[in-house]
Design a protein around this motif. Structure first.
Motif, mmCIF file in Angstrom:
data_model
loop_
_atom_site.group_PDB
_atom_site.id
_atom_site.type_symbol
_atom_site.label_atom_id
_atom_site.label_comp_id
_atom_site.label_asym_id
_atom_site.label_seq_id
_atom_site.Cartn_x
_atom_site.Cartn_y
_atom_site.Cartn_z
ATOM 1 N N ARG A 119 3.341 -24.132 28.131
ATOM 2 C CA ARG A 119 4.074 -25.389 28.290
ATOM 3 C C ARG A 119 3.627 -26.102 29.572
ATOM 4 O O ARG A 119 3.437 -27.307 29.596
ATOM 5 N N ARG A 120 3.436 -25.331 30.645
ATOM 6 C CA ARG A 120 3.037 -25.937 31.930
ATOM 7 C C ARG A 120 1.630 -26.527 31.849
ATOM 8 O O ARG A 120 1.307 -27.499 32.533
ATOM 9 N N MET A 121 0.768 -25.888 31.027
ATOM 10 C CA MET A 121 -0.637 -26.305 30.983
ATOM 11 C C MET A 121 -0.955 -27.155 29.749
ATOM 12 O O MET A 121 -2.122 -27.356 29.408
ATOM 13 N N CYS A 122 0.109 -27.679 29.084
ATOM 14 C CA CYS A 122 -0.077 -28.554 27.903
ATOM 15 C C CYS A 122 -0.887 -27.893 26.797
ATOM 16 O O CYS A 122 -1.724 -28.532 26.146
ATOM 17 N N ILE A 123 -0.647 -26.608 26.604
ATOM 18 C CA ILE A 123 -1.332 -25.865 25.530
ATOM 19 C C ILE A 123 -0.308 -25.618 24.423
ATOM 20 O O ILE A 123 0.842 -25.262 24.733
ATOM 21 N N PRO A 124 -0.671 -25.801 23.163
ATOM 22 C CA PRO A 124 0.324 -25.556 22.104
ATOM 23 C C PRO A 124 0.773 -24.093 22.093
ATOM 24 O O PRO A 124 -0.050 -23.194 22.188
ATOM 25 N N GLU A 125 2.101 -23.908 21.990
ATOM 26 C CA GLU A 125 2.640 -22.545 22.027
ATOM 27 C C GLU A 125 2.217 -21.755 20.793
ATOM 28 O O GLU A 125 1.974 -22.326 19.731
ATOM 29 N N VAL A 126 2.173 -20.430 20.959
ATOM 30 C CA VAL A 126 1.829 -19.578 19.823
ATOM 31 C C VAL A 126 3.098 -19.031 19.185
ATOM 32 O O VAL A 126 4.152 -18.999 19.813
ATOM 33 N N ASP A 127 2.970 -18.595 17.944
ATOM 34 C CA ASP A 127 4.086 -17.965 17.242
ATOM 35 C C ASP A 127 4.254 -16.558 17.831
ATOM 36 O O ASP A 127 3.395 -15.696 17.653
ATOM 37 N N GLU A 128 5.377 -16.343 18.542
ATOM 38 C CA GLU A 128 5.544 -15.087 19.287
ATOM 39 C C GLU A 128 5.593 -13.873 18.359
ATOM 40 O O GLU A 128 5.049 -12.817 18.678
ATOM 41 N N ASP A 129 6.238 -14.041 17.195
ATOM 42 C CA ASP A 129 6.336 -12.892 16.271
ATOM 43 C C ASP A 129 4.964 -12.529 15.716
ATOM 44 O O ASP A 129 4.613 -11.357 15.592
ATOM 45 N N ALA A 130 4.178 -13.569 15.386
ATOM 46 C CA ALA A 130 2.844 -13.310 14.810
ATOM 47 C C ALA A 130 1.947 -12.633 15.844
ATOM 48 O O ALA A 130 1.206 -11.693 15.523
ATOM 49 N N LEU A 131 2.042 -13.092 17.106
ATOM 50 C CA LEU A 131 1.205 -12.478 18.144
ATOM 51 C C LEU A 131 1.650 -11.040 18.403
ATOM 52 O O LEU A 131 0.826 -10.130 18.548
ATOM 53 N N GLU A 132 2.956 -10.821 18.411
ATOM 54 C CA GLU A 132 3.460 -9.451 18.617
ATOM 55 C C GLU A 132 2.943 -8.521 17.509
ATOM 56 O O GLU A 132 2.459 -7.421 17.780
ATOM 57 N N LYS A 133 3.002 -9.007 16.273
ATOM 58 C CA LYS A 133 2.553 -8.186 15.144
ATOM 59 C C LYS A 133 1.069 -7.828 15.296
ATOM 60 O O LYS A 133 0.652 -6.697 15.077
ATOM 61 N N ALA A 134 0.285 -8.827 15.703
ATOM 62 C CA ALA A 134 -1.159 -8.602 15.850
ATOM 63 C C ALA A 134 -1.434 -7.617 16.985
ATOM 64 O O ALA A 134 -2.318 -6.758 16.865
ATOM 65 N N ILE A 135 -0.681 -7.737 18.082
ATOM 66 C CA ILE A 135 -0.899 -6.823 19.220
ATOM 67 C C ILE A 135 -0.563 -5.384 18.802
ATOM 68 O O ILE A 135 -1.305 -4.449 19.086
ATOM 69 N N ILE A 136 0.527 -5.227 18.078
ATOM 70 C CA ILE A 136 0.899 -3.871 17.633
ATOM 71 C C ILE A 136 -0.167 -3.326 16.676
ATOM 72 O O ILE A 136 -0.577 -2.171 16.759
ATOM 73 N N GLU A 137 -0.660 -4.193 15.806
ATOM 74 C CA GLU A 137 -1.669 -3.771 14.826
ATOM 75 C C GLU A 137 -2.978 -3.359 15.508
ATOM 76 O O GLU A 137 -3.576 -2.339 15.177
ATOM 77 N N ILE A 138 -3.400 -4.133 16.502
ATOM 78 C CA ILE A 138 -4.676 -3.806 17.163
ATOM 79 C C ILE A 138 -4.510 -2.535 18.013
ATOM 80 O O ILE A 138 -5.452 -1.747 18.140
ATOM 81 N N ILE A 139 -3.336 -2.308 18.553
ATOM 82 C CA ILE A 139 -3.133 -1.064 19.323
ATOM 83 C C ILE A 139 -3.249 0.136 18.384
ATOM 84 O O ILE A 139 -3.855 1.152 18.728
ATOM 85 N N LYS A 140 -2.707 -0.008 17.178
ATOM 86 C CA LYS A 140 -2.823 1.097 16.205
ATOM 87 C C LYS A 140 -4.292 1.367 15.900
ATOM 88 O O LYS A 140 -4.740 2.497 15.821
#
Ligand code: COI
Length: 352
Positions: free
Chosen positions: A96-117
């Motif tokens: 928000r501070r850097m005028c970048i479109p926000e990401v979908d937090e749930d989708a990013l969380e899912k991807a992070i958990i998946e890549i850790i697996k």
């Protein structure tokens, strides 16, 4: 989410002490592109170089944000992710501070958990190692006008890491920076954006040449009050009270900082979040009331400070065993490596 298999897996390092920080990267990365006004589906793909237009906004105008979080393999072999939702939330605050479109937090969380697996075998059973997870988002649009980019890349890369500070001693040496400021009062200091770190480099290089590990930043308005240290928040123990600069418009709201405050209060240690002047710290040292100084951060965890120097004035801290820093470090690591149960919801266990 799309997963593209990597058929060329690397051989993993075996000497964990040689890992250093952020030098080795795993076999996969997360990628998503922002185009035509929306984030595209997240892809987990083989780790690879990126191709950027030479006019990409991030290269010229530093439109970029990042995060740092860690996954640990506990004594019981279980993988634990620490406060990742807080990092994802802060990533969007920085966006928000850097005028970048926000990401979908749930989708990013899912991807992070998946890549850790997928990368579980990169999380080693060694107390001083962890898997450092580095999300970054940057403007990739190819226009030289100074405007927010219309296109972005989100990528998340993973790096098995050991200790952040490579010095042989367990204490860091800090120089109080009197010639430069990290950020302005109403600047971007609370955002985790590359520019804040770029502006710190010259001071860090000079300080390193002088034998220091990090610099301590003072406020840009008066140069009297302590803000933070290189890549860490900072804490002082004065007369047994744990004191840290209160958050303002230029200090990073560290997640390890928050955790330390919570744990200290839970353990009955008095905590004060308030303005801390450099004069107060030197005066407390002079009359023996300053007993400990330490920094905190995801990368640095809790790093004890052995020396603080301002021009010709120097504070040498006593090398306490079992001081406040040690007690908090053992509590924090105990939670991260699964030896201590916590009720704050900080830990997410990952099923391999
Ligand atoms: C972290 O502690 O994760 C940081 O981002 C600090 C630094 C390595 C930039």
């Amino acid at each position: 989410m799309i997963i593209i298999e990597n058929k060329n897996l690397q051989t993993k390092p075996t000497d964990y002490k040689q890992l250093g920080f952020g030098k080795v990267f795993t076999d996969y990365m997360i990628m998503s592109k922002y185009q035509d006004g929306k984030w595209q589906e997240i892809v987990i793909q083989p780790f690879q170089n990126l191709s950027l237009h030479p006019a990409a906004t991030c290269l010229h105008y530093a439109q970029e944000v990042f995060e740092g979080l860690k996954a640990y393999r506990g004594d019981d072999g279980v993988i634990r992710l620490f406060r990742h939702r807080d990092n994802i939330k802060r990533l969007n605050e920085s966006c928000r501070r850097m005028c970048i479109p926000e990401v979908d937090e749930d989708a990013l969380e899912k991807a992070i958990i998946e890549i850790i697996k997928l990368e579980a075998s990169w999380i080693f059973e060694d107390e001083d190692t962890a898997l450092y997870i580095r999300p970054a988002i940057f403007g990739t649009g190819n226009e030289l006008g100074v405007h927010p980019s219309k296109e972005y890349i989100l990528c998340v890369i993973l790096s098995p890491v050991a200790k952040y500070y490579q010095n042989k001693e367990d204490y860091v040496k800090i120089k109080i920076e009197e010639h430069f400021h990290r950020v302005g009062k109403l600047g971007t200091g609370t955002a985790k954006t590359g520019g804040n770190y770029a502006s710190s480099l010259l001071s860090s290089v000079i300080a390193e040449e002088e034998g220091f590990d990090q610099v301590c930043w003072l406020d840009a308005e008066t140069s009297k009050y302590i803000e933070e240290v290189g890549s860490m928040n900072i804490f002082f123990v004065i007369k047994g009270v744990l004191i840290t600069p209160m958050l303002n418009t230029s200090i990073l709201d560290g997640i390890t900082r928050r955790s330390i405050i919570t744990l200290a209060k839970q353990m009955g240690i008095s905590v004060e979040e308030r303005k801390v002047s450099i004069d107060e710290v030197f005066a407390a040292a002079q009359c023996g009331e300053l007993t400990e100084v330490f920094g905190s951060g995801t990368a640095a965890v809790i790093s004890k400070v052995g020396m603080l120097k301002k021009a010709e004035q120097e504070i040498i801290l006593p090398r306490l065993k079992d001081g406040v820093a040690d007690i908090l470090l053992s509590q924090l690591k105990g939670i991260q490596y699964g030896r201590i149960h916590e009720d704050y919801g900080w830990i997410t266990t990952i099923q391999e």
